[in-house]
Design an enzyme around this catalytic site. Structure first.
Site, PDB file in Angstrom:
ATOM      1  N   HIS A 228     -22.492   9.395 -29.720  1.00  0.00           N
ATOM      2  CA  HIS A 228     -21.817   8.499 -30.665  1.00  0.00           C
ATOM      3  C   HIS A 228     -21.512   7.127 -30.065  1.00  0.00           C
ATOM      4  CE1 HIS A 228     -18.849  10.844 -28.510  1.00  0.00           C
ATOM      5  NE2 HIS A 228     -17.959   9.893 -28.725  1.00  0.00           N
TER       6      HIS A 228
ATOM      7  N   TYR B  18       0.836  -1.209   0.000  1.00  0.00           N
ATOM      8  CA  TYR B  18       0.000   0.000   0.000  1.00  0.00           C
ATOM      9  C   TYR B  18       0.872   1.261   0.000  1.00  0.00           C
ATOM     10  CZ  TYR B  18      -3.869   3.101   1.212  1.00  0.00           C
ATOM     11  OH  TYR B  18      -4.812   4.099   1.203  1.00  0.00           O
TER      12      TYR B  18
ATOM     13  N   ASP C 161     -11.020  15.826 -25.763  1.00  0.00           N
ATOM     14  CA  ASP C 161     -12.395  15.770 -25.213  1.00  0.00           C
ATOM     15  C   ASP C 161     -12.460  15.733 -23.681  1.00  0.00           C
ATOM     16  OD1 ASP C 161     -12.082  14.597 -27.723  1.00  0.00           O
ATOM     17  OD2 ASP C 161     -13.757  13.218 -27.474  1.00  0.00           O
TER      18      ASP C 161
ATOM     19  N   ALA D 272       0.281  12.849 -23.969  1.00  0.00           N
ATOM     20  CA  ALA D 272       0.035  11.440 -24.303  1.00  0.00           C
ATOM     21  C   ALA D 272       0.993  10.891 -25.358  1.00  0.00           C
ATOM     22  CB  ALA D 272      -1.410  11.267 -24.774  1.00  0.00           C
TER      23      ALA D 272
HETATM   24  N1  F0G Z   1      -5.157  13.753 -23.650  1.00  0.00           N
HETATM   25  C1  F0G Z   1      -5.035  13.311 -24.913  1.00  0.00           C
HETATM   26  C2  F0G Z   1      -4.287  14.123 -25.896  1.00  0.00           C
HETATM   27  C3  F0G Z   1      -5.619  12.081 -25.273  1.00  0.00           C
HETATM   28  O1  F0G Z   1      -5.502  11.641 -26.532  1.00  0.00           O
HETATM   29  C4  F0G Z   1      -6.327  11.333 -24.301  1.00  0.00           C
HETATM   30  C5  F0G Z   1      -6.970  10.062 -24.648  1.00  0.00           C
HETATM   31  C6  F0G Z   1      -6.409  11.836 -22.994  1.00  0.00           C
HETATM   32  C7  F0G Z   1      -5.807  13.055 -22.709  1.00  0.00           C
HETATM   33  C8  F0G Z   1      -7.152  11.114 -21.915  1.00  0.00           C
HETATM   34  O2  F0G Z   1      -6.430  10.042 -21.462  1.00  0.00           O
HETATM   35  O3  F0G Z   1      -7.870   8.066 -22.026  1.00  0.00           O
HETATM   36  O4  F0G Z   1      -5.937   7.888 -20.444  1.00  0.00           O
HETATM   37  O5  F0G Z   1      -7.980   9.084 -19.769  1.00  0.00           O
HETATM   38  N2  F0G Z   1      -7.206   9.684 -25.843  1.00  0.00           N
HETATM   39  C9  F0G Z   1      -7.788   8.428 -26.287  1.00  0.00           C
HETATM   40  C10 F0G Z   1      -7.997   8.446 -27.785  1.00  0.00           C
HETATM   41  C11 F0G Z   1      -8.972   7.966 -25.523  1.00  0.00           C
HETATM   42  O6  F0G Z   1      -8.605   7.493 -28.311  1.00  0.00           O
HETATM   43  O7  F0G Z   1      -7.544   9.376 -28.458  1.00  0.00           O
HETATM   44  P1  F0G Z   1      -7.104   8.696 -20.907  1.00  0.00           P
END
Ligand code: F0G
Length: 456
Positions: free
Chosen positions: A448, A71, A126, A217
Site C-alpha cells: 500500500h 551523552y 502492525d 500510544a
Molecule cells: N502501537 C500502536 C497502537 C500504534 O498505533 C503505533 C503507531 C505503534 C505502536 C508504533 O509506534 O509509529 O511510534 O513506531 N501507529 C501509527 C498510526 C503509525 O498511524 O496509527 P511508532
C-alpha cells in the site's frame, strides 16, 4: 452547546496551499493514484495519521531550548523519567526513538525459544505484529466479538476476550511469554478498553504467572473514555485513571508520537530488573546510551512537557468531541461510519458505502482517491489494497474495507471539519459514479505504501 471550544489560541500558523479540483486530478495521476505518493504540500487536510503530526504548545517549544545533549546523565533525561513515572508507576524507563523500537527491544529480551511462542493481544498493531512475527512468535488477536462489528454501538469495543485468554493460558501457558493489551485499540477502530477488562486480564495473568504489558500510544484518550463511560470513574481525574490502569500492568511499550504531542519519541517501561538489564544492553546496541536512548535531549524535554498537557480534561473533552462530531455528521448524511466514534480517527466502511465496487477493485482506495480529488483530503485505506496480497502470492479480500481519517492533535478546527463534511456530501451525491482501481505495479511487501494504480 454545538460549537466545539478549541481550548487553545493559535500563535504560529502553517499556510495551506489551495488547489483546484483539476490540479488535484493531475497531481493524483502523477502519484499513480496512491495517496502515499502525494507531496504533503499538495494536501489541504492531511488525515493520513495522528502520529508525529500534533501541534506543540508554547511550553513544549520553550522546553526544546532546555534540552541538554550530554551523552550520559543529561538533566533532560531525568525530567523525562520523572514525567513518565508520574503517570506510569514503573521502576525502569528506557527511552527509544519511537514505539516500534520499544517493541523490537521487548521482543529481543523474551526468554525461551520465541519460534514456539504465542502473544495474545486485543488487536496487535502492525509494527507490534511484525516485530513478534519476525521472531517466529504467533501474534494472536483476541478482541471481544462486539469489537468486530463496525456498526454496533458498544462502550468498550476494544476489550480483550477474557474467556479466550483464560482458555489459551489453561492450554498453552508454557508458550506465552507475556500478555499484551493495546489502548485504545487502534487496529480495531481506536476503541477503548475498560478498567474492568484490564483488571480481569491482570487476574488471569497472575493465576498463570504471566506479565501483562500495555501498548499505550493513546492512553489518555482511553482514560477519558473510562471517565465518560465506566461506572465509578466520573469524578476521578484522568491522571488517576491512568495511574490506576498502569499499576495493573508489569510493563508498557509506547509510541510517544501520539498522546504526548511530540513529533518523535517512545519508551519501554517495566518492573522486572532482569528484563530491564537485558533491555538496556540491547538499547545501547541499537538506539543509544540509557539516558537518551534513541532521542535527543530536546525530544526528551518535549515528551516530558507533553505528558503534563495530555491529561488536561478540557483538551480531552475537545479531542473526543471533535472525532464524535465528524462521525455524527457523516452518519447523518448517509456515510457508513464505525460506531461509536473512536478516540483518534473516524473509520468509514467503504464496503457498504460503495457496494458496486468489488473488494479486489479496492472500494476503500476508490474512496480515498475521491476524498483527495473532491476536497484535497488525505486518508488511508485499510482493506484489500493494504492486506489483500497473501504470502503464497494469491490475492484475497480483506475482512473489512475501511478508510481511516486520523486526526492530528490540536491542528484542525471545527470549520475545517465542516469543510470535510461538505466534501463528503458531494462524494455521497456522486457515489454511484466512483470506479474501482487496478494495481499496475507493486513491491514484494507492504504494497500500500508504494504500489502504482490506475482507475478502471
Ligand atoms: N502501537 C500502536 C497502537 C500504534 O498505533 C503505533 C503507531 C505503534 C505502536 C508504533 O509506534 O509509529 O511510534 O513506531 N501507529 C501509527 C498510526 C503509525 O498511524 O496509527 P511508532
Amino acid at each position: 452547546m454545538k460549537t466545539i471550544f478549541e481550548p487553545f489560541r493559535i500563535k504560529s500558523v502553517e499556510p495551506i496551499k489551495m488547489t483546484t479540483r483539476e490540479e488535484r486530478e493531475k497531481l493524483l495521476k502523477e502519484a499513480n493514484y496512491n495517496v502515499f505518493s502525494l507531496k504533503s504540500e499538495n494536501v489541504l487536510i492531511d488525515l493520513l495519521t495522528d502520529s508525529g503530526t500534533s501541534a506543540m504548545s508554547t511550553d513544549q517549544w520553550a522546553a526544546l531550548m532546555k534540552g541538554d545533549e550530554s551523552y550520559a546523565g543529561s538533566p533532560s533525561f531525568y525530567r523525562f523519567e520523572a514525567s513518565v513515572k508520574d503517570l506510569f508507576p514503573f521502576k525502569h524507563v528506557i527511552p527509544t526513538h519511537q514505539g516500534r523500537a520499544a517493541e523490537q527491544i521487548l521482543t529481543s529480551i523474551l526468554p525461551g525459544d520465541t519460534s514456539t511462542q504465542i502473544i495474545p493481544n486485543n488487536t496487535h498493531f502492525d509494527t507490534t505484529r511484525a516485530n513478534f512475527e519476525n521472531a517466529g512468535i504467533n501474534a494472536l488477536d483476541m478482541v471481544i466479538e462486539e469489537g468486530k462489528d463496525p456498526a454496533l454501538d458498544y462502550p468498550f469495543k476494544g476489550n480483550m476476550d477474557l474467556v479466550a485468554l483464560e482458555a489459551l493460558l489453561a492450554k498453552e501457558a508454557d508458550r506465552v511469554p507475556l500478555v499484551m493489551i493495546t489502548i485504545t485499540n487502534n487496529a480495531g477502530g481506536g476503541q477503548p478498553v475498560s478498567m474492568a477488562n484490564v483488571r480481569g486480564a491482570k487476574e488471569i495473568c497472575e493465576k498463570y504467572n504471566k506479565p501483562l504489558y500495555i501498548d499505550s500510544a493513546r492512553f489518555a484518550e482511553n482514560a477519558y473514555f473510562i471517565k465518560l463511560r465506566e461506572e465509578g470513574y466520573q469524578d476521578k481525574p484522568v491522571r488517576d485513571i491512568v495511574r490506576e490502569m498502569f499499576s495493573l500492568a508489569d510493563g508498557m511499550t509506547i509510541s510517544g508520537k501520539k498522546d504526548t504531542f511530540s513529533n518523535m519519541g517512545g519508551w519501554l517501561a517495566l518492573n522486572d530488573d532482569e528484563w530491564a538489564e537485558k533491555a538496556r544492553a540491547r538499547l545501547i546496541m541499537t538506539e543509544g546510551f540509557p539516558t537518551y536512548g534513541g532521542l535527543s535531549g530536546r525530544d526528551l524535554e518535549c515528551v516530558a512537557q507533553g505528558l503534563k498537557e495530555i491529561v488536561d480534561e478540557d483538551y480531552l473533552k475537545y479531542r473526543i468531541r471533535s472525532i464524535q462530531y465528524i462521525t455524527e455528521k457523516l452518519d447523518a448524511i448517509g456515510v457508513p461510519v464505525m460506531k461509536p466514534a473512536g478516540g483518534h480517527a473516524v473509520f468509514i466502511d467503504a464496503k457498504s458505502m460503495l457496494p458496486n465496487i468489488p473488494a479486489l477493485q479496492y472500494p476503500g482506495q476508490s474512496l480515498a482517491v475521491a476524498m483527495y480529488i473532491y476536497g484535497g483530503i488525505r486518508g488511508a485505506e485499510i482493506g484489500s489494497f493494504m492486506f489483500g496480497r497473501q504470502p503464497d502470492g494469491s490475492e484475497k479480500p480483506a475482512q473489512m474495507e475501511l478508510v481511516r481519517l486520523a486526526m492530528p492533535r490540536r491542528v484542525y478546527t471545527q470549520s475545517q471539519a465542516d469543510y470535510m463534511i461538505e466534501v463528503f456530501e458531494e462524494i455521497v451525491r456522486d457515489k454511484d459514479q466512483l470506479r474501482g482501481l487496478e494495481i499496475t505495479w507493486e513491491p514484494t511487501s507492504l504494497r500500500h505504501f508504494t504500489s502504482k494504480l490506475k482507475p478502471l
